[in-house]
Design an enzyme around this catalytic site. Structure first.
Site, PDB file in Angstrom:
ATOM      1  N   GLY A  97       0.815  -1.216   0.000  1.00 32.23           N
ATOM      2  CA  GLY A  97       0.000   0.000   0.000  1.00 32.23           C
ATOM      3  C   GLY A  97       0.843   1.258   0.000  1.00 32.23           C
ATOM      4  O   GLY A  97       0.531   2.238  -0.678  1.00 32.23           O
ATOM      5  N   CYS A  98       1.947   1.218   0.751  1.00 33.45           N
ATOM      6  CA  CYS A  98       2.817   2.399   0.846  1.00 33.45           C
ATOM      7  C   CYS A  98       3.553   2.636  -0.468  1.00 33.45           C
ATOM      8  O   CYS A  98       3.769   3.775  -0.865  1.00 33.45           O
ATOM      9  CB  CYS A  98       3.804   2.213   1.999  1.00 33.45           C
ATOM     10  SG  CYS A  98       2.951   1.986   3.582  1.00 33.45           S
ATOM     11  N   THR A  99       3.902   1.559  -1.156  1.00 28.94           N
ATOM     12  CA  THR A  99       4.559   1.670  -2.453  1.00 28.94           C
ATOM     13  C   THR A  99       3.590   2.263  -3.477  1.00 28.94           C
ATOM     14  O   THR A  99       3.945   3.165  -4.242  1.00 28.94           O
ATOM     15  CB  THR A  99       5.076   0.291  -2.911  1.00 28.94           C
ATOM     16  OG1 THR A  99       6.007  -0.191  -1.932  1.00 28.94           O
ATOM     17  CG2 THR A  99       5.747   0.357  -4.265  1.00 28.94           C
ATOM     18  N   GLY A 142       2.976   6.060  -2.601  1.00 33.67           N
ATOM     19  CA  GLY A 142       4.140   6.854  -2.986  1.00 33.67           C
ATOM     20  C   GLY A 142       4.245   6.991  -4.492  1.00 33.67           C
ATOM     21  O   GLY A 142       4.573   8.062  -5.017  1.00 33.67           O
TER      22      GLY A 142
END
Length: 158
Positions: free
Chosen positions: A44-46, A49
């Site tokens: 999710g963070c990838t 970003g």
């Protein structure tokens, strides 16, 4: 103490990637997006970003700078930034000073166990340093588009 929409965000200084130090007061005159995410190099963070990266020219056109924040260290941040080709800096908040200022440390459940973690949240600070908008409990799909629309709207009104 935490920040509220319409109120000035207290000045802060934090270490970030590319050997930079981010001081909020030095960014006056620009809008600032600060997005908190749980952990470098997770799916999710990838994705989140990458969405910011892919819209960076539009944020810049709206007089807006973007910073990602997590509790990971600078080395992990540098690796994550390089691997994903992020065109913005990542702030390391190991001491959780920014996490507490923006009140993003929440009780979370994972695999039935409770732990304190970073709740995915985004904050838009206007060019005077006031908190203009906040998004809490963020769901990644479509989120960056919402933040960009708000940045454009506030920039146009200024």
């Amino acid at each position: 103490m935490s920040v509220n929409v319409g109120q000035p965000v207290p000045d802060f200084t934090a270490q970030a990637t590319s050997d930079t130090t981010v001081t909020l007061s030095a960014l006056r005159g620009k809008q600032v997006v600060i997005y908190f995410y749980p952990k470098d190099s997770t799916p999710g963070c990838t994705t989140e970003g990458g969405d910011f990266r892919d819209n960076m020219a539009d944020f810049e056109a709206a007089n807006t700078v973007v910073f990602g924040v997590s509790r990971d260290g600078l080395r992990a941040h540098e690796n994550f930034k390089a691997k994903q080709d992020f065109n913005f800096e990542l702030i390391s908040d190991k001491e959780e000073a920014l996490c507490h200022l923006f009140d993003v440390i929440k009780l979370k459940k994972m695999y039935g166990k409770e732990h304190l973690g970073v709740e995915r949240s985004t904050f838009l600070i206007d060019r005077e340093g006031k908190l203009a908008r906040e998004w809490r409990k963020v769901k990644v799909p479509g989120h960056v588009g919402e933040v960009l629309a708000a940045a454009r709207e506030i920039n146009a009104a200024a």
